[in-house]
Scaffold this motif. Sequence first.
Motif, PDB file in Angstrom:
ATOM      1  N   VAL A   1     -22.037   2.949  -7.401  1.00 26.21           N
ATOM      2  CA  VAL A   1     -21.419   1.622  -7.369  1.00 26.21           C
ATOM      3  C   VAL A   1     -22.527   0.656  -6.982  1.00 26.21           C
ATOM      4  O   VAL A   1     -23.119   0.786  -5.908  1.00 26.21           O
ATOM      5  N   GLU A   2     -22.811  -0.321  -7.845  1.00 26.13           N
ATOM      6  CA  GLU A   2     -23.979  -1.165  -7.629  1.00 26.13           C
ATOM      7  C   GLU A   2     -23.619  -2.641  -7.661  1.00 26.13           C
ATOM      8  O   GLU A   2     -22.829  -3.089  -8.503  1.00 26.13           O
ATOM      9  N   ARG A   3     -24.199  -3.363  -6.739  1.00 26.49           N
ATOM     10  CA  ARG A   3     -24.079  -4.827  -6.728  1.00 26.49           C
ATOM     11  C   ARG A   3     -25.077  -5.386  -7.737  1.00 26.49           C
ATOM     12  O   ARG A   3     -26.266  -5.037  -7.716  1.00 26.49           O
ATOM     13  N   MET A   4     -24.591  -6.255  -8.615  1.00 27.57           N
ATOM     14  CA  MET A   4     -25.442  -6.815  -9.652  1.00 27.57           C
ATOM     15  C   MET A   4     -25.948  -8.195  -9.245  1.00 27.57           C
ATOM     16  O   MET A   4     -25.189  -9.006  -8.721  1.00 27.57           O
ATOM     17  N   GLN A   5     -27.207  -8.439  -9.513  1.00 28.50           N
ATOM     18  CA  GLN A   5     -27.815  -9.743  -9.281  1.00 28.50           C
ATOM     19  C   GLN A   5     -28.320 -10.298 -10.605  1.00 28.50           C
ATOM     20  O   GLN A   5     -28.778  -9.561 -11.471  1.00 28.50           O
ATOM     21  N   GLY A   6     -28.235 -11.619 -10.730  1.00 35.63           N
ATOM     22  CA  GLY A   6     -28.681 -12.265 -11.950  1.00 35.63           C
ATOM     23  C   GLY A   6     -27.513 -12.584 -12.854  1.00 35.63           C
ATOM     24  O   GLY A   6     -27.202 -11.812 -13.764  1.00 35.63           O
TER      25      GLY A   6
ATOM     26  N   PRO B   1     -18.471 -10.476 -12.735  1.00 35.10           N
ATOM     27  CA  PRO B   1     -18.166  -9.538 -11.656  1.00 35.10           C
ATOM     28  C   PRO B   1     -19.407  -9.186 -10.854  1.00 35.10           C
ATOM     29  O   PRO B   1     -20.517  -9.098 -11.393  1.00 35.10           O
ATOM     30  N   ARG B   2     -19.218  -8.968  -9.566  1.00 35.02           N
ATOM     31  CA  ARG B   2     -20.360  -8.689  -8.694  1.00 35.02           C
ATOM     32  C   ARG B   2     -20.776  -7.228  -8.715  1.00 35.02           C
ATOM     33  O   ARG B   2     -21.904  -6.899  -8.346  1.00 35.02           O
ATOM     34  N   TYR B   3     -19.876  -6.333  -9.109  1.00 36.49           N
ATOM     35  CA  TYR B   3     -20.165  -4.908  -8.995  1.00 36.49           C
ATOM     36  C   TYR B   3     -20.014  -4.214 -10.343  1.00 36.49           C
ATOM     37  O   TYR B   3     -19.196  -4.596 -11.184  1.00 36.49           O
ATOM     38  N   ALA B   4     -20.813  -3.178 -10.524  1.00 36.27           N
ATOM     39  CA  ALA B   4     -20.736  -2.314 -11.696  1.00 36.27           C
ATOM     40  C   ALA B   4     -20.589  -0.873 -11.222  1.00 36.27           C
ATOM     41  O   ALA B   4     -21.130  -0.493 -10.177  1.00 36.27           O
ATOM     42  N   ILE B   5     -19.848  -0.103 -11.974  1.00 32.32           N
ATOM     43  CA  ILE B   5     -19.719   1.315 -11.678  1.00 32.32           C
ATOM     44  C   ILE B   5     -20.303   2.099 -12.844  1.00 32.32           C
ATOM     45  O   ILE B   5     -20.319   1.626 -13.988  1.00 32.32           O
TER      46      ILE B   5
ATOM     47  N   ARG C   1     -29.284   6.733 -16.637  1.00 28.72           N
ATOM     48  CA  ARG C   1     -28.238   6.090 -15.841  1.00 28.72           C
ATOM     49  C   ARG C   1     -27.524   5.056 -16.707  1.00 28.72           C
ATOM     50  O   ARG C   1     -28.152   4.365 -17.506  1.00 28.72           O
ATOM     51  N   TYR C   2     -26.214   4.976 -16.485  1.00 27.92           N
ATOM     52  CA  TYR C   2     -25.391   4.048 -17.255  1.00 27.92           C
ATOM     53  C   TYR C   2     -24.406   3.366 -16.317  1.00 27.92           C
ATOM     54  O   TYR C   2     -23.873   3.993 -15.396  1.00 27.92           O
ATOM     55  N   GLY C   3     -24.176   2.083 -16.535  1.00 28.18           N
ATOM     56  CA  GLY C   3     -23.212   1.354 -15.728  1.00 28.18           C
ATOM     57  C   GLY C   3     -22.566   0.244 -16.540  1.00 28.18           C
ATOM     58  O   GLY C   3     -23.130  -0.233 -17.531  1.00 28.18           O
ATOM     59  N   ARG C   4     -21.377  -0.168 -16.113  1.00 31.22           N
ATOM     60  CA  ARG C   4     -20.689  -1.244 -16.807  1.00 31.22           C
ATOM     61  C   ARG C   4     -19.768  -1.970 -15.840  1.00 31.22           C
ATOM     62  O   ARG C   4     -19.367  -1.426 -14.799  1.00 31.22           O
ATOM     63  N   SER C   5     -19.433  -3.193 -16.203  1.00 27.37           N
ATOM     64  CA  SER C   5     -18.495  -3.992 -15.411  1.00 27.37           C
ATOM     65  C   SER C   5     -17.695  -4.869 -16.356  1.00 27.37           C
ATOM     66  O   SER C   5     -18.229  -5.410 -17.337  1.00 27.37           O
ATOM     67  N   ASN C   6     -16.412  -4.998 -16.065  1.00 29.07           N
ATOM     68  CA  ASN C   6     -15.506  -5.862 -16.818  1.00 29.07           C
ATOM     69  C   ASN C   6     -14.727  -6.717 -15.830  1.00 29.07           C
ATOM     70  O   ASN C   6     -14.343  -6.236 -14.757  1.00 29.07           O
ATOM     71  N   GLY C   7     -14.504  -7.948 -16.172  1.00 29.84           N
ATOM     72  CA  GLY C   7     -13.748  -8.811 -15.281  1.00 29.84           C
ATOM     73  C   GLY C   7     -13.179 -10.011 -16.018  1.00 29.84           C
ATOM     74  O   GLY C   7     -13.733 -10.458 -17.034  1.00 29.84           O
ATOM     75  N   ALA C   8     -12.054 -10.498 -15.539  1.00 25.90           N
ATOM     76  CA  ALA C   8     -11.422 -11.693 -16.112  1.00 25.90           C
ATOM     77  C   ALA C   8     -10.814 -12.507 -14.980  1.00 25.90           C
ATOM     78  O   ALA C   8     -10.261 -11.950 -14.025  1.00 25.90           O
ATOM     79  N   LYS C   9     -10.931 -13.823 -15.087  1.00 23.11           N
ATOM     80  CA  LYS C   9     -10.384 -14.731 -14.084  1.00 23.11           C
ATOM     81  C   LYS C   9      -9.629 -15.863 -14.776  1.00 23.11           C
ATOM     82  O   LYS C   9     -10.011 -16.289 -15.874  1.00 23.11           O
ATOM     83  N   HIS C  10      -8.593 -16.335 -14.099  1.00 24.35           N
ATOM     84  CA  HIS C  10      -7.826 -17.469 -14.614  1.00 24.35           C
ATOM     85  C   HIS C  10      -7.501 -18.396 -13.447  1.00 24.35           C
ATOM     86  O   HIS C  10      -6.954 -17.966 -12.439  1.00 24.35           O
ATOM     87  N   LEU C  11      -7.863 -19.655 -13.584  1.00 25.56           N
ATOM     88  CA  LEU C  11      -7.625 -20.657 -12.551  1.00 25.56           C
ATOM     89  C   LEU C  11      -6.880 -21.835 -13.162  1.00 25.56           C
ATOM     90  O   LEU C  11      -7.341 -22.432 -14.137  1.00 25.56           O
ATOM     91  N   HIS C  12      -5.726 -22.150 -12.590  1.00 27.58           N
ATOM     92  CA  HIS C  12      -4.954 -23.315 -13.023  1.00 27.58           C
ATOM     93  C   HIS C  12      -4.698 -24.195 -11.812  1.00 27.58           C
ATOM     94  O   HIS C  12      -4.157 -23.734 -10.804  1.00 27.58           O
ATOM     95  N   GLN C  13      -5.083 -25.468 -11.909  1.00 28.07           N
ATOM     96  CA  GLN C  13      -4.893 -26.430 -10.829  1.00 28.07           C
ATOM     97  C   GLN C  13      -4.205 -27.675 -11.388  1.00 28.07           C
ATOM     98  O   GLN C  13      -4.546 -28.127 -12.492  1.00 28.07           O
ATOM     99  N   GLN C  14      -3.276 -28.232 -10.612  1.00 27.88           N
ATOM    100  CA  GLN C  14      -2.588 -29.422 -11.093  1.00 27.88           C
ATOM    101  C   GLN C  14      -2.030 -30.223  -9.922  1.00 27.88           C
ATOM    102  O   GLN C  14      -1.850 -29.702  -8.819  1.00 27.88           O
TER     103      GLN C  14
ATOM    104  N   HIS D   1     -28.275  -2.773  -6.932  1.00 26.06           N
ATOM    105  CA  HIS D   1     -28.478  -2.028  -5.690  1.00 26.06           C
ATOM    106  C   HIS D   1     -27.120  -1.618  -5.145  1.00 26.06           C
ATOM    107  O   HIS D   1     -26.138  -2.377  -5.221  1.00 26.06           O
ATOM    108  N   GLY D   2     -27.075  -0.391  -4.598  1.00 29.82           N
ATOM    109  CA  GLY D   2     -25.821   0.105  -4.072  1.00 29.82           C
ATOM    110  C   GLY D   2     -25.870   1.589  -3.785  1.00 29.82           C
ATOM    111  O   GLY D   2     -26.872   2.264  -4.039  1.00 29.82           O
ATOM    112  N   PRO D   3     -24.780   2.144  -3.275  1.00 28.55           N
ATOM    113  CA  PRO D   3     -24.733   3.561  -2.922  1.00 28.55           C
ATOM    114  C   PRO D   3     -24.571   4.456  -4.144  1.00 28.55           C
ATOM    115  O   PRO D   3     -24.007   4.048  -5.161  1.00 28.55           O
ATOM    116  N   PHE D   4     -25.045   5.672  -4.014  1.00 26.65           N
ATOM    117  CA  PHE D   4     -24.902   6.661  -5.087  1.00 26.65           C
ATOM    118  C   PHE D   4     -24.669   8.034  -4.476  1.00 26.65           C
ATOM    119  O   PHE D   4     -24.939   8.271  -3.288  1.00 26.65           O
TER     120      PHE D   4
END
Length: 387
Positions: A54-59, A89-93, A115-128, A375-378
């Motif tokens: 599980v790795e924290r992604m930067q960039g 997303p901040r993390y990849a597994i 080594r292989y890793g991937r991350s998927n994420g979706a966000k929705h913000l509605h303000q009114q 970077h992260g634990p393995f």
Amino acid sequence: MSELIIRESALGNVRWNLLATVSAMAICGAGYAVPALAGDADHSAVWIELGAQVERMQGGYDAFLPPFLQSSPRPAFEEVPSASTQRPPRYAIGGGGKITFSPEGSDWSLSADVRYGRSNGAKHLHQQTTQIRQSGVHLLTDDPIYVRLTGFGDTASAHKSSYVIADFVAGRDVGLGLWRGSSSAVVDFGVRFVQFSAKNATTLRELPDPFIERVPRSSPFLPNAHKYTTNSHHHSFYAQSSVWHSFSGVGPTISMNGSQGFAGNPDAGELSFDWGLNGAVLFGRQKVHGSHKTTGEYFTNHFTAFGFAPKSSYNPPPKPVARTRSVVVPNIGGFAGLSVRRSNAKVSFGYRADFFFGAMDSGLDTPHSVTRGFHGPFATISIGLGG
């Protein structure tokens, strides 16, 4: 133009010559290990390692901010900026595998590590925000008439990214020991291949300024001064972006991995401290392609048989995004951890980091190189065959 072509060709020749030299060194190193493997096959050893991380992604990537999101002051409903919703997303597994040929009686080894890793994420913000305003009075009863005015901003974003890091190396145990107990320190050299890819899709909608005002009615047939009509207007905006970012590179790598036992022994069970350092220079290409589009409309009291129609609109065709350029990417990394080994089985836990400087082009309309880091634990489990 001819000078540019000659320079690029020369640079390509240098890259391939460098890779050919590294490959030749790896083959020469393997030459020392193969005779031992062939001459004493009963004592050869093959280690197979499987792991997960599980790795924290930067960039990250530049947010999609069309002109209507950059107006000032911002509408009252915007408590959270749209740019924060567009963060990936901040993390990849992921996982990985490694196979090592390390024949007994030889200090040399051959290994392939992926080594292989991937991350998927979706966000929705509605303000009114909603305001209730008097728009006029009833023509017969003089009762006030109220309307609800709602301004809103809506951001929907989705991100997909993946990475592959592969090493093909030959190594030799240089026999460094820190204290009593089994120890090893292997220097590896060979070739590293990496591939990063990411897709970002964002959809934005905004109604920033619904407005209504009471205007005195002037008519010889309705002379009452307290009678009012209404005047209203608002803007409506829409924007969409879909962009792919990628980097592929290959180059020479060198690393040093060590293990030092400090409790027990390998046959009955041993606890070891593991460590490693690695460096590489990657020659590759950054790519960005996709498109984005922004539209806007301005509405007033212009009424037609089909309803309110915009007084003016802005609807250009989608703007393409396409860039490719060659880059040289330095890479450094390392890890530290603990392992438990008994006979031909080993379980390891640790923390690992890898940084690829300037690997990704995160820009939208203009280039913007950023460092891609993980970077992260393995955790890994290894099984030894033979020996």
